[in-house]
Motif scaffolding. Structure first.
Motif, PDB file in Angstrom:
ATOM      1  N   GLU A 212      27.329  84.520  68.537  1.00  0.00           N
ATOM      2  CA  GLU A 212      27.958  84.140  67.292  1.00  0.00           C
ATOM      3  C   GLU A 212      26.774  85.269  66.233  1.00  0.00           C
ATOM      4  OE1 GLU A 212      29.602  81.743  67.155  1.00  0.00           O
ATOM      5  OE2 GLU A 212      29.215  81.540  69.480  1.00  0.00           O
ATOM      6  N   LEU A 213      28.234  85.590  65.010  1.00  0.00           N
ATOM      7  CA  LEU A 213      27.842  87.025  64.275  1.00  0.00           C
ATOM      8  C   LEU A 213      27.326  85.959  62.541  1.00  0.00           C
ATOM      9  CD1 LEU A 213      29.789  89.289  65.916  1.00  0.00           C
ATOM     10  CD2 LEU A 213      27.451  88.759  66.802  1.00  0.00           C
ATOM     11  N   PHE A 214      26.708  86.704  62.430  1.00  0.00           N
ATOM     12  CA  PHE A 214      26.251  85.921  60.594  1.00  0.00           C
ATOM     13  C   PHE A 214      25.948  87.232  59.927  1.00  0.00           C
ATOM     14  CE2 PHE A 214      25.157  82.540  63.659  1.00  0.00           C
ATOM     15  CZ  PHE A 214      26.247  81.034  63.084  1.00  0.00           C
ATOM     16  N   GLY A 215      26.108  87.209  58.881  1.00  0.00           N
ATOM     17  CA  GLY A 215      25.738  88.201  57.966  1.00  0.00           C
ATOM     18  C   GLY A 215      26.549  88.990  57.202  1.00  0.00           C
ATOM     19  N   ASP A 216      26.180  90.034  57.794  1.00  0.00           N
ATOM     20  CA  ASP A 216      26.847  91.701  57.301  1.00  0.00           C
ATOM     21  C   ASP A 216      28.284  91.829  58.416  1.00  0.00           C
ATOM     22  OD1 ASP A 216      27.027  94.584  56.402  1.00  0.00           O
ATOM     23  OD2 ASP A 216      27.311  95.144  58.107  1.00  0.00           O
ATOM     24  N   ALA A 217      28.373  90.856  59.580  1.00  0.00           N
ATOM     25  CA  ALA A 217      29.692  91.118  60.587  1.00  0.00           C
ATOM     26  C   ALA A 217      30.205  90.148  59.439  1.00  0.00           C
ATOM     27  CB  ALA A 217      29.947  89.953  61.898  1.00  0.00           C
ATOM     28  N   THR A 218      31.054  89.356  58.028  1.00  0.00           N
ATOM     29  CA  THR A 218      31.537  89.045  57.418  1.00  0.00           C
ATOM     30  C   THR A 218      31.073  89.473  55.703  1.00  0.00           C
ATOM     31  OG1 THR A 218      30.352  87.110  56.788  1.00  0.00           O
ATOM     32  CG2 THR A 218      32.237  86.649  58.391  1.00  0.00           C
ATOM     33  N   LYS A 219      30.475  90.708  56.111  1.00  0.00           N
ATOM     34  CA  LYS A 219      30.645  91.730  54.994  1.00  0.00           C
ATOM     35  C   LYS A 219      29.970  89.814  53.766  1.00  0.00           C
ATOM     36  CE  LYS A 219      33.938  95.830  55.422  1.00  0.00           C
ATOM     37  NZ  LYS A 219      34.308  96.431  54.192  1.00  0.00           N
ATOM     38  N   GLY A 220      29.171  89.423  53.845  1.00  0.00           N
ATOM     39  CA  GLY A 220      28.332  88.483  53.054  1.00  0.00           C
ATOM     40  C   GLY A 220      29.037  87.227  52.892  1.00  0.00           C
ATOM     41  N   ILE A 221      30.597  87.183  53.107  1.00  0.00           N
ATOM     42  CA  ILE A 221      31.780  86.263  53.124  1.00  0.00           C
ATOM     43  C   ILE A 221      31.224  85.214  54.245  1.00  0.00           C
ATOM     44  CG2 ILE A 221      34.209  85.593  53.046  1.00  0.00           C
ATOM     45  CD1 ILE A 221      34.673  88.374  52.617  1.00  0.00           C
ATOM     46  N   VAL A 222      31.692  83.762  53.050  1.00  0.00           N
ATOM     47  CA  VAL A 222      31.047  82.874  54.135  1.00  0.00           C
ATOM     48  C   VAL A 222      32.141  82.450  55.370  1.00  0.00           C
ATOM     49  CG1 VAL A 222      31.306  80.510  54.105  1.00  0.00           C
ATOM     50  CG2 VAL A 222      30.487  80.847  51.892  1.00  0.00           C
ATOM     51  N   LEU A 241      36.022  82.342  55.052  1.00  0.00           N
ATOM     52  CA  LEU A 241      37.182  81.013  54.039  1.00  0.00           C
ATOM     53  C   LEU A 241      38.036  82.365  53.289  1.00  0.00           C
ATOM     54  CD1 LEU A 241      35.007  79.422  52.114  1.00  0.00           C
ATOM     55  CD2 LEU A 241      36.167  78.330  53.644  1.00  0.00           C
ATOM     56  N   LEU A 242      39.674  81.757  53.400  1.00  0.00           N
ATOM     57  CA  LEU A 242      40.642  82.186  52.815  1.00  0.00           C
ATOM     58  C   LEU A 242      40.484  83.380  51.237  1.00  0.00           C
ATOM     59  CD1 LEU A 242      43.668  83.410  53.817  1.00  0.00           C
ATOM     60  CD2 LEU A 242      44.331  80.979  52.460  1.00  0.00           C
ATOM     61  N   SER A 243      39.324  82.075  50.789  1.00  0.00           N
ATOM     62  CA  SER A 243      38.903  82.274  48.954  1.00  0.00           C
ATOM     63  C   SER A 243      38.191  83.265  49.215  1.00  0.00           C
ATOM     64  CB  SER A 243      37.917  80.984  48.440  1.00  0.00           C
ATOM     65  OG  SER A 243      37.198  80.281  49.456  1.00  0.00           O
ATOM     66  N   GLY A 244      37.562  83.734  49.587  1.00  0.00           N
ATOM     67  CA  GLY A 244      36.560  84.685  50.491  1.00  0.00           C
ATOM     68  C   GLY A 244      36.906  86.322  50.426  1.00  0.00           C
ATOM     69  N   LEU A 245      37.978  86.284  51.234  1.00  0.00           N
ATOM     70  CA  LEU A 245      39.250  87.354  51.764  1.00  0.00           C
ATOM     71  C   LEU A 245      39.698  88.005  49.946  1.00  0.00           C
ATOM     72  CD1 LEU A 245      40.068  86.651  55.280  1.00  0.00           C
ATOM     73  CD2 LEU A 245      38.804  88.291  54.495  1.00  0.00           C
ATOM     74  N   ILE A 246      40.187  87.126  49.724  1.00  0.00           N
ATOM     75  CA  ILE A 246      40.782  87.314  48.352  1.00  0.00           C
ATOM     76  C   ILE A 246      39.792  87.083  46.916  1.00  0.00           C
ATOM     77  CG2 ILE A 246      42.531  85.538  46.584  1.00  0.00           C
ATOM     78  CD1 ILE A 246      43.800  83.897  48.446  1.00  0.00           C
ATOM     79  N   LYS A 247      38.931  87.048  46.806  1.00  0.00           N
ATOM     80  CA  LYS A 247      37.573  87.438  46.338  1.00  0.00           C
ATOM     81  C   LYS A 247      37.292  88.538  45.869  1.00  0.00           C
ATOM     82  CE  LYS A 247      33.103  86.256  44.721  1.00  0.00           C
ATOM     83  NZ  LYS A 247      32.311  85.637  44.777  1.00  0.00           N
ATOM     84  N   HIS A 248      37.368  89.319  47.521  1.00  0.00           N
ATOM     85  CA  HIS A 248      36.908  90.058  47.765  1.00  0.00           C
ATOM     86  C   HIS A 248      37.457  91.395  47.975  1.00  0.00           C
ATOM     87  CE1 HIS A 248      32.029  89.235  48.024  1.00  0.00           C
ATOM     88  NE2 HIS A 248      33.013  87.562  48.376  1.00  0.00           N
ATOM     89  N   LYS A 249      39.353  90.482  48.152  1.00  0.00           N
ATOM     90  CA  LYS A 249      40.065  91.843  48.178  1.00  0.00           C
ATOM     91  C   LYS A 249      39.500  92.549  49.768  1.00  0.00           C
ATOM     92  CE  LYS A 249      40.672  92.254  43.093  1.00  0.00           C
ATOM     93  NZ  LYS A 249      40.559  93.200  42.308  1.00  0.00           N
TER      94      LYS A 249
END
Length: 431
Positions: A212-222, A241-249
């Motif tokens: 399981e990968l946490f942190g930089d694997a998601t570029k800090g997104i939940v 989270l879809l909201s994180g992808l939208i926020k960080h574009k």
């Protein structure tokens, strides 16, 4: 299609097949409707199947099911851009029957599982889209499909049509889910020689590993990434989270490519060949987003009712349990000749009183907490990596000096209090 059934199950995923299997086994006349070409063709999950919940439906299934590898090691990787702090548990008790869990490829497993339901007497119809529920006098009495003369009737309709359940939404059971209640997961299946997999992951024959990968694997997104070993393939994916992808574009496929090229992951997949690309929505709203799951003549199960434990990356086991409990309830209703909401509510009570409901309640605020306070992923995981680097680097400094540098890296007294408060808050939402 003109025949009336005891039950119609919409969706041939783990929840729907479990329900159809046990209904047919109990003597019910059940129709299982799947929109894909075959069960599993449109189903995506990280690839972990839990033995106990599956065995509640088919005892000793692991002796014949198309499984990949029994998992003997679970690793957790806290990632920075050029480092990772990893901890794991490896237990050889998991390498023996009856095992703990397995990696699976859904396209193979779901077809086998659906065949088992058909063998019990369920009728499976593929490539059929359910357009809406047929409602008469406030009670669901069947479904309307995209087939000619495609209205089908039943005493009970079980909705197992996934997180984006437009059928449950059309009945008013839940509102349209918000971007912070849904995650988007992208995954690639990578072809790699069986022996190479075992060498790279320190495994013997018929042993598997999950990371399981946490942190930089998601570029800090939940969210989390994952890397799972199959027989001669690897499942590599990331879900946020879809909201994180939208926020960080960030586009989801860009995030997956980032993980593939991460220096902590690249050596594991080197020389592999992409075999399949998949994307899927995952419910993340948890207990607070469940909505209504029972009505007159209708029950909602699996992802369609937000049944995912994101903290422990559990979904298929909750789905199968919900399907089994729904089947038990429908068989009781059939015996009583009562398909009212009051009777079918036995399903809701059993679900919430059991481990599914208890775990959903336990972690009901976790996803939203970590979204509200992004510093857990953006600041604290990199901080832990820096501390490990500082402590394990032998440079002539005393360990006292190293500890002072680590404490200094934590920031001012105010920032240290903030860190302590955040640790306490995180403990409260997962305790």
């Amino acid at each position: 299609m003109s025949e009336k059934f005891d039950a119609i199950v919409v969706g041939a995923g783990p929840a729907g097949i479990s329900c159809a299997h046990d209904l047919a086994k109990g003597g019910a006349n059940v129709l299982l409707i799947e929109r894909g070409e075959y069960p599993g063709s449109k189903n995506v999950m990280g690839g972990v199947l839990y033995r106990k919940m599956m065995e509640d439906i088919i005892p000793e299934f692991y002796k014949e099911a198309p499984l990949e590898r029994p998992i003997v090691e679970q690793r957790f990787m806290m990632m920075e851009k050029e480092s990772a702090l990893t901890f794991s548990y490896k237990g050889l008790e998991w390498a023996k029957e009856p095992y703990n869990n397995f990696t699976v490829l859904r396209a193979k497993f779901d077809q086998w599982f659906a065949d088992k339901a058909v063998q019990q007497g369920a009728i499976l119809i593929n490539e059929t889209v359910v357009l809406e529920c047929i409602v008469e006098d406030g009670r669901v009495v069947g479904v309307r499909t995209d087939r000619p003369d495609g209205d089908v009737y039943a005493d009970v309709v079980v909705l197992a049509d996934g997180v984006n359940s437009l059928l449950a939404q059309s009945l008013g059971f839940h509102k349209e889910y918000k971007p912070n209640e849904v995650a988007l997961a992208t995954m690639e299946v990578l072809k790699l020689d069986k022996k190479i997999i075992e060498d790279r992951f320190n495994l013997e024959d018929n042993q598997g590993c999950t990371i399981e990968l946490f942190g930089d694997a998601t570029k800090g997104i939940v969210g989390t990434g994952f890397l799972y070993t199959n027989k001669d393939t690897l499942s590599l994916g990331v879900g946020t989270l879809l909201s994180g992808l939208i926020k960080h574009k960030i586009k989801p496929y860009e995030l997956l490519e980032y993980v593939k090229n991460h220096p902590m992951i690249r050596p594991y997949i080197q020389g592999s060949e992409p075999q399949e690309y998949l994307a899927h929505l995952i419910p993340e709203g948890g207990y607070n987003s469940m909505g209504k799951i029972v009505g007159d003549g209708v029950i909602v199960i699996g992802d369609a009712s937000q049944l995912v434990n994101a903290i422990h990356r559990e979904g298929s086991n909750l789905a199968m349990t919900s399907g089994r409990l729904a089947a038990e309830t429908v068989l009781l209703a059939k015996e009583a000749g009562d398909f009212s909401e009051r009777m079918l509510d036995h399903y809701r009570v059993k679900l919430l009183d059991g481990f599914v409901g208890q775990d959903m309640k336990k972690y009901k605020d976790s996803t939203h907490h970590f979204e509200k306070f992004p510093q857990y992923f953006e600041q604290y995981i990199p901080m832990v990596n820096r501390a490990a680097s500082q402590m394990f680097t032998v440079d002539g400094s005393s360990k006292w000096e190293k500890q002072k540098k680590i404490m200094k890296d934590l920031g001012s007294t105010k920032e240290k209090f903030k860190l302590a408060r955040d640790i306490y808050r995180a403990w409260k939402v997962v305790k």
